[in-house]
Design a protein around this motif. Sequence first.
Motif, mmCIF file in Angstrom:
data_model
loop_
_atom_site.group_PDB
_atom_site.id
_atom_site.type_symbol
_atom_site.label_atom_id
_atom_site.label_comp_id
_atom_site.label_asym_id
_atom_site.label_seq_id
_atom_site.Cartn_x
_atom_site.Cartn_y
_atom_site.Cartn_z
ATOM 1 N N LYS A 126 0.473 -0.918 -0.151
ATOM 2 C CA LYS A 126 -0.081 0.087 0.119
ATOM 3 C C LYS A 126 1.020 1.270 -0.224
ATOM 4 N N VAL A 127 0.370 2.232 -0.800
ATOM 5 C CA VAL A 127 1.194 3.163 -1.091
ATOM 6 C C VAL A 127 0.891 4.694 -0.424
ATOM 7 N N ASN A 186 10.887 9.176 -10.063
ATOM 8 C CA ASN A 186 11.835 9.975 -9.735
ATOM 9 C C ASN A 186 11.385 10.256 -8.279
ATOM 10 N N GLY A 187 10.066 9.126 -7.487
ATOM 11 C CA GLY A 187 10.283 8.720 -6.229
ATOM 12 C C GLY A 187 8.926 10.223 -5.436
ATOM 13 N N ALA A 226 0.424 15.499 -2.633
ATOM 14 C CA ALA A 226 1.595 14.997 -2.953
ATOM 15 C C ALA A 226 1.870 13.885 -2.144
ATOM 16 N N TRP A 227 2.630 12.614 -2.452
ATOM 17 C CA TRP A 227 1.766 11.792 -1.268
ATOM 18 C C TRP A 227 3.385 11.625 -0.892
ATOM 19 N N GLN A 228 4.145 11.611 0.535
ATOM 20 C CA GLN A 228 5.325 11.501 0.480
ATOM 21 C C GLN A 228 5.690 10.870 1.984
ATOM 22 N N ASP A 229 6.541 9.630 2.158
ATOM 23 C CA ASP A 229 7.029 10.149 3.176
ATOM 24 C C ASP A 229 6.401 9.163 4.164
ATOM 25 N N ARG A 238 -0.275 15.803 1.154
ATOM 26 C CA ARG A 238 -0.637 16.831 1.394
ATOM 27 C C ARG A 238 -1.225 18.180 0.336
ATOM 28 N N ARG A 239 -1.842 18.711 0.846
ATOM 29 C CA ARG A 239 -2.418 19.474 -0.375
ATOM 30 C C ARG A 239 -1.742 20.291 -1.106
#
Length: 668
Positions: A353-354, A368-369, A386-389, A393-394
Amino acid sequence: MENLRLDDFTNYKFLSGIQHSPDGRRACFVVHQADLDSNEYRSHLWLYNLENESCLQLTGLGKERSFAWLNDDEILFSALRNPKDQERQKKGEEFTVFYKISVHGGEAVEAFRVPRTVLGIKPLPGECFLLTCVYNPKRPDLSTMSEQDKAEELKKREEEKSYEVLEEIPYWSNGRGFVSGSRSRLYLYDLGTNSLEPLTGELMQVTDLELNLKKDKAVFAASEYSGMAKLTNSLYLADLDDKSVRRITPEDEQFYYWEAHFLSDQELICLGTSRERYGLNENPLFYLVNLEDGTNTLITPGLDVSVGNSVGSDCRYGGGNSTQVEDGHLYFVTTEGFNSYLNRIDRSGSIEKVATGDGSIDSFSVKNGSILFLGLRGSALQELYAWQDGEERRLTAFNVWVQQERRLSQPEHLSFETAPGVTIDGWVLKPVDYQEGQSYPAILDIHGGPKTVYGTVFFHEMQYWANQGYFVLFCNPRGSDGKGNEFADIRGKYGTIDYDDIMRFTDLVLERYPSIDRARVGVTGGSYGGYMTNWIIGHTRRFKAAASQRSISNWFSMGYTTDIGYFFTPDQVAATPWSDPEKLWEHSPLKYAHQVQTPTLFIHSDEDYRCWLPEGLQMFTALKYHGVEARLCLFKGENHELSRSGKPKARIRRLEEITNWFDRFLKS
């Protein structure tokens, strides 16, 4: 804060098609908005800069609905910007004009034009492009004709507008019109020589396209047929150097491939299903396909999830990626429960799951990540995220005004066990001005599909009704998506276990919410929801009024007049007029129309080829024949997507009709 207005949707921004640039420094997406003056949707390209997190509008004419990155600094898009080109297309000429625009600013300039209607484009190294185009062997290529011959052919086409010749099924397609004889054909276009060369045959229908990393080969799914479109397809490999095409998978394989992507030069990762156990709605599995011999290896034998996003909303316009390969993984969206999530799978079949936030992921891009997606979250309309770590985040604020300026009702979740081990999820929206001790009317809203889901995401019509003083009830009965094949499988059971689930849910809501006046409850739904509305009014008198939208009333006519009927009806009802006519009639709401006493509004579109107009007309006529109050509102020039992407003024009138009907019977 003000109450939500019926026409507020014309001020919403609908986002689609997010896509990173080749170097990953920027991303492009499309922003759509209704325009009441022109009674259409205006669409513009927007650019997001990942380095400084800025967002700006790139185009301004309002006709830029699809695009492709030409390189790191230029974007290619198709549009009809010239009035003369618009006139030529109205006269029957087939061509597509492509423009390019720099991400650094400036005006868009014409790049080239192709003498075909282009459905998809993939830029190749140099000045070449891989295209999928509409092709009909019985329509001569105007680009090869003299001006005199072209004029004669266009005159002939104008005369032929008064009739159609049908030689295949499906002979029409919702949203496209008559398609008998037409195909989606693969072409190679060379800008340097201005040549357009077909790579596939005249009878082959290309359904999917992907390029490998070396850009010299393309894999696509296609079927070749004459007379009747197939429910199976095969994988093909196109060598773009020698312009050859060969079948990868065995010719006698009975399979349907949804997606095919290169994991390496020798191996594909594919989504596919044989449909042997659960029919048309069977969830696909993941396979590795060897490019040399076409053998496939199942890598997810125990998987039972729905791939793609089926979380319903009337606040989307346009599409985008739901699968993409990046760094040895295939990223894909699934619908699980009543949310959709982003996942990734490697060649071993290991799934991770991401992006796991509640709501829906409508399209995404990975580079690129960097993971960007467009989606619906909570009571918010679409934004770029954005999805990160492990966190999202909107990034944009196109629609935050709705939550800041309009009164909204938050969905309250209810669930119950309808059979041993089978749980139904549902929700209730309270009126925004709800006060304990007062009595309120209610509307039961049933989703289409049936293999889709309701969730907690924003639904304009439901929020509007809550703002008009209604309780709004909605649930996911058996037949819905998100809970595996067994839950979704109601083949041969339409109007039985699904009806029971909906009625039990209604009973539960009325028990839990005593403020609902049991004598003032209405029911509505579209497509499958329209079928269930027709079914419900023939089996119970508990509802004070009904609004049946783009419905099904008779499986005999639905099966043999609509674009999907000839395969959908035998699969879903488990009968044909020749194998079991009694069963077809047993599951047809029209059979029970003599029992209806509920005043019913019918909403239908004259170009709805998915649930064609006779479905609404038959039920309407039956009710009038039996003395039941009924009204039919016919929308001309609209299709099955009226409530989601119909012309703005038609969408306003539709919601006015339904709301006025319920006001008349539930508020008087």
